[in-house]
Design a protein around this motif. Sequence first.
Motif, mmCIF file in Angstrom:
data_model
loop_
_atom_site.group_PDB
_atom_site.id
_atom_site.type_symbol
_atom_site.label_atom_id
_atom_site.label_comp_id
_atom_site.label_asym_id
_atom_site.label_seq_id
_atom_site.Cartn_x
_atom_site.Cartn_y
_atom_site.Cartn_z
ATOM 1 N N HIS A 84 0.810 -1.222 0.000
ATOM 2 C CA HIS A 84 0.000 0.000 0.000
ATOM 3 C C HIS A 84 0.847 1.277 0.000
ATOM 4 O O HIS A 84 0.312 2.378 0.144
ATOM 5 C CB HIS A 84 -0.934 0.008 1.211
ATOM 6 N N PRO A 139 -6.045 -1.280 3.491
ATOM 7 C CA PRO A 139 -5.336 -0.280 4.298
ATOM 8 C C PRO A 139 -5.870 -0.179 5.724
ATOM 9 O O PRO A 139 -5.082 -0.081 6.675
ATOM 10 C CB PRO A 139 -5.558 1.017 3.512
ATOM 11 N N HIS A 166 -4.120 7.092 2.899
ATOM 12 C CA HIS A 166 -5.312 6.297 2.587
ATOM 13 C C HIS A 166 -6.571 6.774 3.312
ATOM 14 O O HIS A 166 -7.606 6.107 3.237
ATOM 15 C CB HIS A 166 -5.053 4.824 2.915
#
Length: 310
Positions: A84, A139, A166
């Motif tokens: 991520h 996330p 995120h």
Amino acid sequence: MNMSLVKTDSNLPERPFTAVDVQSMAINRYALDQAISHGDVRRPFRGVYLPSKIDDDPATRAAALVSVVSSHQVISDRSAAWVHGIDAFSLTEEAQPPPVETCAVRGHTRTRRPGTDGRTRDLVPDDIVVLGGVPVTTPLRTALDLGCNLNRREAMAVLDEFAKKHGVSRSVLSGQLSRFKGRRGVLQLRDLIPLVSSHTESQRESWVKLAIRDAGLPLPEAQVWVDVEGIPTYRLDFAYRLARVAIEYDGEDHDNEDQHIYDEERRGWLIDHGWTIIIVRKGDFTGDRLLAWLREIKDALTPTYSSRRF
């Protein structure tokens, strides 16, 4: 992105590849080692290689792990954070690539495959996203897991990063806490969530914030602009506006001459206009050096005049 096995002159694939590929394709080990040392190839995990010139996005990072992860396993924890776009590994682990961290989906046992660190965890479908053909914890789920699993300072930094990159907010994190009741590390997670902010800009800034809070001092505001003649001109890492106290973290990017000159000019102006500047550096997070700058903050916030007569 073209993920085909187009070869370079050094016989290296122009796509993510693994240690198995190195053997099966008879890739020259010396050429590979040279490519790594020159930065042309990265080795984020044991037996996983990424050519530097290909797109570096979550799907590509996940695709790099396709051949490493067993079926019914989900990329998790720090490996999921890496997918991520968040680095949760230590400098030592960057020098010696760690195993890929995974957890088994419900009803399956953890993997013992070489190059992986398999665990079990009670995941639900909403905890998983498929990227590059590989299941990865979302996330949100990754942030929750690392908020429990990492050392406290590193956990704070990772939570801030997930908030910034995120949008994993305090309210969203808090809404998931009931699922983690009784889990090891949940008390730490619960304690850190109120401090999560998308405004801290580096890992060490997160450490600064946490140290201030742990010292019992009021939390400063992050990323504060100071106006010069009505124009926002100087930005401070942390500040107490009313007290005119600023806390700045000087990382390695402050070592170059141009940055040093700018810092001197900026801080000189601030001091001339009534600000107290407290500077924190890389080695200032333990022992007497930690206590020294925390004491500076406390002293700077202590009023020097009181209207009370007796």
